[in-house]
Design an enzyme around this catalytic site. Structure first.
Site, mmCIF file in Angstrom:
data_model
loop_
_atom_site.group_PDB
_atom_site.id
_atom_site.type_symbol
_atom_site.label_atom_id
_atom_site.label_comp_id
_atom_site.label_asym_id
_atom_site.label_seq_id
_atom_site.Cartn_x
_atom_site.Cartn_y
_atom_site.Cartn_z
ATOM 1 N N HIS A 1 5.380 -16.115 22.168
ATOM 2 C CA HIS A 1 4.840 -16.670 20.916
ATOM 3 C C HIS A 1 4.675 -18.183 21.034
ATOM 4 C CE1 HIS A 1 4.171 -16.359 16.453
ATOM 5 N NE2 HIS A 1 4.259 -17.668 16.640
ATOM 6 N N CYS A 2 3.453 -18.599 21.269
ATOM 7 C CA CYS A 2 3.138 -20.036 21.253
ATOM 8 C C CYS A 2 1.645 -20.167 20.976
ATOM 9 C CB CYS A 2 3.547 -20.706 22.558
ATOM 10 S SG CYS A 2 2.839 -19.933 24.001
ATOM 11 N N HIS A 3 1.215 -21.386 20.805
ATOM 12 C CA HIS A 3 -0.169 -21.617 20.369
ATOM 13 C C HIS A 3 -0.826 -22.710 21.209
ATOM 14 C CE1 HIS A 3 1.236 -19.690 16.638
ATOM 15 N NE2 HIS A 3 2.231 -20.555 16.649
ATOM 16 N N TYR B 1 -3.285 -26.562 6.909
ATOM 17 C CA TYR B 1 -2.641 -27.698 7.584
ATOM 18 C C TYR B 1 -3.496 -28.121 8.772
ATOM 19 C CZ TYR B 1 -1.119 -24.259 11.094
ATOM 20 O OH TYR B 1 -1.099 -23.290 12.062
ATOM 21 N N ARG C 1 -3.326 -10.407 14.405
ATOM 22 C CA ARG C 1 -2.235 -10.900 13.575
ATOM 23 C C ARG C 1 -2.637 -10.952 12.109
ATOM 24 N NH1 ARG C 1 0.441 -16.922 13.518
ATOM 25 N NH2 ARG C 1 2.612 -16.282 13.256
ATOM 26 N N HIS D 1 9.276 -14.029 13.957
ATOM 27 C CA HIS D 1 10.331 -14.952 13.509
ATOM 28 C C HIS D 1 11.442 -14.304 12.666
ATOM 29 C CE1 HIS D 1 7.456 -17.737 15.025
ATOM 30 N NE2 HIS D 1 6.717 -17.850 13.941
ATOM 31 N N ASP E 1 7.310 -20.847 20.218
ATOM 32 C CA ASP E 1 6.544 -21.247 19.035
ATOM 33 C C ASP E 1 5.970 -22.668 19.165
ATOM 34 O OD1 ASP E 1 5.249 -20.845 16.650
ATOM 35 O OD2 ASP E 1 7.023 -21.085 15.386
ATOM 36 N N ASN F 1 3.898 -26.814 11.205
ATOM 37 C CA ASN F 1 4.530 -26.874 9.876
ATOM 38 C C ASN F 1 6.040 -27.065 9.888
ATOM 39 O OD1 ASN F 1 2.053 -26.558 8.425
ATOM 40 N ND2 ASN F 1 2.066 -24.426 9.095
HETATM 41 C C1 0GY Z 1 3.891 -19.794 13.567
HETATM 42 C C2 0GY Z 1 4.239 -20.233 12.252
HETATM 43 C C3 0GY Z 1 3.481 -20.921 11.378
HETATM 44 C C4 0GY Z 1 2.076 -21.055 11.414
HETATM 45 C C5 0GY Z 1 1.221 -20.071 11.689
HETATM 46 O O1 0GY Z 1 -0.836 -19.013 11.636
HETATM 47 C C6 0GY Z 1 -0.237 -20.075 11.474
HETATM 48 O O2 0GY Z 1 -0.799 -21.091 11.145
HETATM 49 O O3 0GY Z 1 1.682 -18.960 12.158
HETATM 50 C C7 0GY Z 1 4.142 -21.545 10.233
HETATM 51 O O4 0GY Z 1 3.556 -22.382 9.575
HETATM 52 O O5 0GY Z 1 5.294 -21.212 9.942
HETATM 53 O O6 0GY Z 1 4.138 -18.661 13.906
HETATM 54 O O7 0GY Z 1 3.358 -20.570 14.322
#
Ligand code: 0GY
Length: 294
Positions: A28-30, A46, A121, A178, A245, A250
């Protein structure tokens, strides 16, 4: 909703004290942007800092991570191109979880599959805007089933009571983000966590035991989150996943050091076999089925 600007991620995380098993996966990462190349969605709630693939690759090298699952975040909406670009540069070592619209077609889904996507998702999180529409969820689930994909569900703990029956009615594997975002200060006996444990008795459900920094109320080193993660790993050893993550969208204070998050793992999965399941075997089963162990 106005888009709030996110804090930057830790630019120099520590090298972890522990050595992760070979084949470990950050599930889980972006990647975010860079905005100049991959603009953020106008409807986002955001604005993240740019978190391009090169920075993520460098972080994974530092942490000893060999594989990864990139999760599409709401700030990029249903434009999955930054994520696909990163997966394409990974040489087969990264997979993805996309966000798609209700009207997504077969050809687009196949293109995403070829690009390494293995699931979609759905968000039910107040600060991320409107909840996913349940009818759309059902329609999308029907479309992804032929591809063998799963869903990733991200919800605020207070949604679980209403969501649980809906999720149970979906004929697909579901991965919960999470630890269900429970409030760690309420203890493992709290109704939301008990509901999560209950849901997990159904073998279609998996759970990510990351987000210690999100569920913690005590702050770093987030040890108040450990009993939750540890209980999930003990009870459902073959259906748990973990991730950093990064770059931690956020997070409002106490931005985590990703190396320190890795150092929580021996507390979460104290036995060799549970660490191996959490970091290597489970993600391999879900995202790289048929992969031979090196
Ligand atoms: C995460 C958590 C968050 C953000 C998102 O889709 C998203 O923008 O998942 C968060 O704000 O808690 O999993 O990255």
């Amino acid at each position: 909703m106005t888009a709030v600007t996110n804090l930057p991620y830790d630019p120099s995380p520590k090298r972890p004290d522990i050595k992760l098993p070979a084949g470990s996966c950050d599930a889980h990462c972006h990647v975010f942007g860079p905005a100049a190349k991959f603009p953020f969605a106008p409807e986002r709630t955001y604005t993240p800092v740019d978190a391009p693939k090169e920075k993520l690759f460098a972080l994974h090298r530092l942490l000893g991570i060999d594989r990864s699952v990139l999760v599409q975040a709401s700030c990029h909406g249903t434009d999955n191109s930054a994520m696909l670009d990163a997966i394409a540069a990974s040489g087969g070592k990264y997979r993805g979880i996309a966000m798609v619209g209700r009207d997504v077609g077969e050809a687009e889904l196949e293109k995403l599959h070829e690009g390494g996507v293995r699931g979609v998702r759905f968000n039910f999180v107040s600060h991320l805007g409107k909840d996913a529409d349940i009818d759309a969820v059902r329609a999308i689930v029907e479309k992804i089933r032929p591809l063998g994909w799963h869903t990733v569900v991200h919800f605020d703990a207070n949604r679980l009571e209403t969501l649980a029956p809906v999720l149970k009615s979906l004929p697909v594997t579901m991965v919960i983000d999470h630890m269900g975002r429970v409030d760690a200060s309420q203890g493992t006996d709290q109704p939301a966590f008990q509901m999560l444990l209950d849901l997990m008795e159904d073998k279609r459900f998996w759970v990510k035991v990351c987000g210690s920094e999100r569920i913690s109320r005590a702050g770093p080193p987030f040890h108040d989150a450990v009993p939750f993660a540890r209980m999930l790993v003990e009870r459902f050893t073959d259906r748990v996943l973990w991730g950093t993550d990064w770059p931690h969208p956020n997070i409002k204070k106490d931005m985590p050091d990703d190396g320190a998050l890795v150092d929580l793992l021996p507390l979460i999965a104290p036995e060799e076999h549970s660490m191996q399941a959490l970091l290597v075997d489970n993600p391999a089963r879900l995202y790289w089925p048929g992969l031979k162990r090196s």
